[in-house]
Enzyme design. Structure first.
Site, PDB file in Angstrom:
ATOM      1  N   CYS A 134     -20.310  18.184 -11.730  1.00 18.61           N
ATOM      2  CA  CYS A 134     -21.181  19.435 -11.633  1.00 18.61           C
ATOM      3  C   CYS A 134     -21.831  19.764 -12.895  1.00 18.61           C
ATOM      4  O   CYS A 134     -23.322  20.118 -13.052  1.00 18.61           O
ATOM      5  CB  CYS A 134     -20.449  20.628 -11.078  1.00 18.61           C
ATOM      6  SG  CYS A 134     -19.665  20.150  -9.575  1.00 18.61           S
TER       7      CYS A 134
ATOM      8  N   CYS B 146     -15.963  21.577 -12.624  1.00 16.29           N
ATOM      9  CA  CYS B 146     -16.034  20.141 -12.180  1.00 16.29           C
ATOM     10  C   CYS B 146     -16.906  19.151 -13.042  1.00 16.29           C
ATOM     11  O   CYS B 146     -18.012  19.685 -13.333  1.00 16.29           O
ATOM     12  CB  CYS B 146     -16.373  20.256 -10.663  1.00 16.29           C
ATOM     13  SG  CYS B 146     -17.922  19.162 -10.181  1.00 16.29           S
TER      14      CYS B 146
END
Ligand code: ZN
Length: 144
Positions: free
Chosen positions: A72, A69
């Site tokens: 992230c 991600c």
């Protein structure tokens, strides 16, 4: 917890150490002699997660993330920086939700990254979405 000491789980061997308040940064584990509280996030998995959440008498701030991600990955270094700023009041930890799907499911994590703050084994706050280090620190300090 009493006013002058609290239990901290060793990040290395998971032994539970009773640490005098104010000595968190220097204390070493009675079992393995590692520092009981390092200023960096701990990568946790199933069994270690449960022990750190249940047994630590210091707050534990968990980053539920996924390695694929983008937000992230951007937040990773910010979380590392927040760990330094919150040391030694809050333990920061990371859960890879792609590896630890049972934990993510148990806590109903709908999006990554999601931050959750635990105190005394209970979740006290949750915040989805990426934040920078200063936002993470300010957010956590509201609850500790
Ligand atoms: Zn230890």
């Amino acid at each position: 917890m009493t006013a002058d000491n609290h239990l901290i789980v060793c990040p290395n061997c998971r032994a539970i150490n009773r640490v005098i308040s104010g000595r968190e940064a220097e204390a070493t584990c009675g079992k393995c002699k590692s520092k009981v509280f390092e200023p960096q996030p701990l990568e946790l998995v199933g069994a270690t997660f449960d022990r750190h959440i249940a047994k630590n008498e210091i707050p534990v701030l968990v980053d539920f993330y996924s390695p694929s991600c983008g937000p992230c990955l951007m937040m990773g270094p910010q979380f590392d920086d927040a760990a330094k700023q919150l040391h030694p009041q809050v333990r920061l930890a990371k859960i890879d939700t792609t590896m630890e799907q049972a934990i993510a499911g148990r806590f109903g994590i709908q999006a990554v990254p999601t931050l959750a703050l635990f105190k005394g084994g209970k979740e006290v706050a949750r915040q989805p979405g990426a934040m920078n280090a200063q936002q993470i620190v300010s957010w956590a300090r509201q609850y500790i």
